[in-house]
Design a protein around this motif. Structure first.
Motif, short mmCIF file in Angstrom:
data_model
loop_
_atom_site.label_atom_id
_atom_site.label_comp_id
_atom_site.label_asym_id
_atom_site.label_seq_id
_atom_site.Cartn_x
_atom_site.Cartn_y
_atom_site.Cartn_z
N ARG A 215 0.87 -1.27 0.04
CA ARG A 215 -0.07 0.07 0.05
C ARG A 215 0.95 1.15 -0.03
NH1 ARG A 215 -5.43 1.48 1.38
NH2 ARG A 215 -5.46 3.88 2.42
N VAL A 216 0.58 2.08 -0.99
CA VAL A 216 1.42 3.47 -1.03
C VAL A 216 0.48 4.48 -1.08
CG1 VAL A 216 3.07 4.50 -2.33
CG2 VAL A 216 2.99 2.31 -2.43
N THR A 217 0.59 5.32 -0.23
CA THR A 217 -0.15 6.83 -0.20
C THR A 217 0.69 7.96 -0.16
OG1 THR A 217 -0.16 6.81 2.34
CG2 THR A 217 -1.83 5.41 1.33
N TYR A 218 -0.11 9.11 -0.42
CA TYR A 218 1.01 10.15 -0.63
C TYR A 218 -0.06 11.40 0.14
CZ TYR A 218 -2.10 11.79 -4.61
OH TYR A 218 -3.03 11.97 -5.30
N ASP A 219 0.75 12.35 0.36
CA ASP A 219 0.13 13.70 0.94
C ASP A 219 0.16 14.71 -0.03
OD1 ASP A 219 -0.18 12.71 3.54
OD2 ASP A 219 1.28 13.83 4.45
N ALA A 220 -1.06 14.95 -0.40
CA ALA A 220 -1.21 16.06 -1.81
C ALA A 220 -1.03 17.18 -1.39
CB ALA A 220 -2.48 15.68 -2.40
N VAL A 221 -0.66 18.13 -2.25
CA VAL A 221 -0.64 19.53 -1.89
C VAL A 221 -1.78 20.30 -2.43
CG1 VAL A 221 0.80 21.57 -2.41
CG2 VAL A 221 1.84 19.61 -1.75
N PRO A 222 -2.56 20.98 -1.73
CA PRO A 222 -3.58 21.47 -2.29
C PRO A 222 -3.38 22.48 -3.50
CG PRO A 222 -3.93 21.53 -0.10
CD PRO A 222 -2.55 21.14 -0.45
N GLU A 223 -4.37 22.44 -4.41
CA GLU A 223 -4.06 23.33 -5.48
C GLU A 223 -4.26 25.00 -5.21
OE1 GLU A 223 -2.93 23.04 -8.80
OE2 GLU A 223 -2.84 20.79 -8.61
N PRO A 224 -3.21 25.83 -5.65
CA PRO A 224 -3.41 27.33 -4.92
C PRO A 224 -4.73 27.91 -5.42
CG PRO A 224 -1.07 26.93 -6.11
CD PRO A 224 -2.17 25.55 -6.42
N SER A 225 -5.37 27.55 -6.51
CA SER A 225 -6.53 28.27 -6.69
C SER A 225 -7.54 27.72 -5.80
CB SER A 225 -6.74 27.92 -8.04
OG SER A 225 -6.81 26.62 -8.56
N ALA A 226 -7.68 26.43 -5.46
CA ALA A 226 -8.80 25.81 -4.71
C ALA A 226 -8.50 26.45 -3.13
CB ALA A 226 -8.65 24.43 -4.86
N SER A 227 -7.13 26.46 -2.77
CA SER A 227 -7.14 27.06 -1.46
C SER A 227 -7.59 28.60 -1.39
CB SER A 227 -5.36 26.87 -1.19
OG SER A 227 -4.96 25.60 -1.27
N PHE A 228 -7.07 29.32 -2.51
CA PHE A 228 -7.48 30.60 -2.41
C PHE A 228 -9.23 30.88 -2.32
CE2 PHE A 228 -8.67 34.56 -4.59
CZ PHE A 228 -8.23 35.56 -3.89
N LEU A 229 -9.79 30.04 -3.20
CA LEU A 229 -11.12 30.10 -3.14
C LEU A 229 -11.91 29.57 -1.86
CD1 LEU A 229 -11.95 28.64 -6.71
CD2 LEU A 229 -12.19 30.94 -6.13
N PHE A 230 -11.23 28.76 -1.22
CA PHE A 230 -11.72 28.15 0.19
C PHE A 230 -11.27 29.33 1.31
CE2 PHE A 230 -11.17 26.45 4.37
CZ PHE A 230 -12.30 25.57 4.56
#
Length: 244
Positions: A215-230
């Motif tokens: 099992r391999v998982t990763y920590d995704a980095v949120p997209e800047p545009s999505a972070s800004f809208l949030f």
């Protein structure tokens, strides 16, 4: 809610939602690959049960929590089971790797006469080594690195039946968490080798190891545009709350 609290809440969201499953495989036609991901195994042979390499009936191992019906068994010295995961396009800062490990068929560990048998494991991004493990797993004693569960310690799980304790099997669950990784490739390598002054790794039906439920998982980095809208949405909700 103050603006500072909104910012703190906003910064905490990625850590709560970041972990994503990249790849998993239990060798039971249950493999998973994230969208766009490709994977390939080399080393050993995908042959019928009990032959060198390849998935084989797990027998008593499938009663253990982290093993399933089939696994990949390696019976030849320096026959490297290599899993290459590529086309990782999602922005990420690290990966975590977990797998189940079975030590089978009179694995001798550090025995001066019949050993030493060494299990080797490494993770790379194609160029840089992220994990390097080389351990004898002697006498049912697992190394501390990576081991989160010892599931069977010198018991008979279906390989080379016999009354001698060194003919019994061991099983472990290993995890290597938060490995710094940003590239588009991840390589996992598993193999057995000889060490010491004894007979070393004889292989065949004398000694082998098996890998299951990778099992391999990763920590995704949120997209800047999505972070800004949030952030904008959070601030808007905060301002509405003040007006009420």
């Amino acid at each position: 809610m103050s603006f500072l609290k909104v910012i703190i809440f906003f910064l905490g969201i990625p850590s709560l939602l970041a972990e994503e499953l990249l790849f998993s495989d239990g060798f039971d036609n249950d493999d998973f690959r994230a969208i766009g991901i490709s994977s390939a195994y080399t080393g050993g042979n995908q042959t019928t049960a009990g032959q060198t390499g390849g998935p084989t009936d797990s027998q008593g191992f499938d009663a253990l929590p982290s093993f399933s019906d089939l696994f990949w068994r390696v019976t030849t010295e320096n026959d490297v089971l290599e899993l290459t995961i590529s086309n990782i396009t999602s922005s990420h800062s690290n990966v975590s790797v977990a797998f189940s490990l079975g030590m089978m068929d009179s694995w001798d560990g550090t025995s001066g006469t019949y050993g030493s048998d060494i299990f080797n494991f490494e993770v790379t991004d194609g160029t840089t080594t992220l994990v390097s493990l080389s351990e004898p797993y002697s006498g049912g004693v697992a190394p501390s690195q990576g081991v989160v569960a010892t599931e069977a310690n010198r018991v008979q799980l279906g390989f080379n039946n016999g009354g001698q304790v060194w003919w019994n099997d061991d099983a472990y669950r290993l995890e290597f968490n938060n490995l710094a990784h940003t590239s588009d490739t991840l390589v996992l390598r598993f193999w057995a080798s000889s060490g010491g002054s004894g007979e070393g790794f004889q292989g065949g039906n004398d000694e082998s190891f098996a890998v299951d439920n990778i099992r391999v998982t990763y920590d995704a980095v949120p997209e800047p545009s999505a972070s800004f809208l949030f952030l904008i949405a959070s601030c808007s909700l905060m301002r509405r709350g003040k007006r009420v």
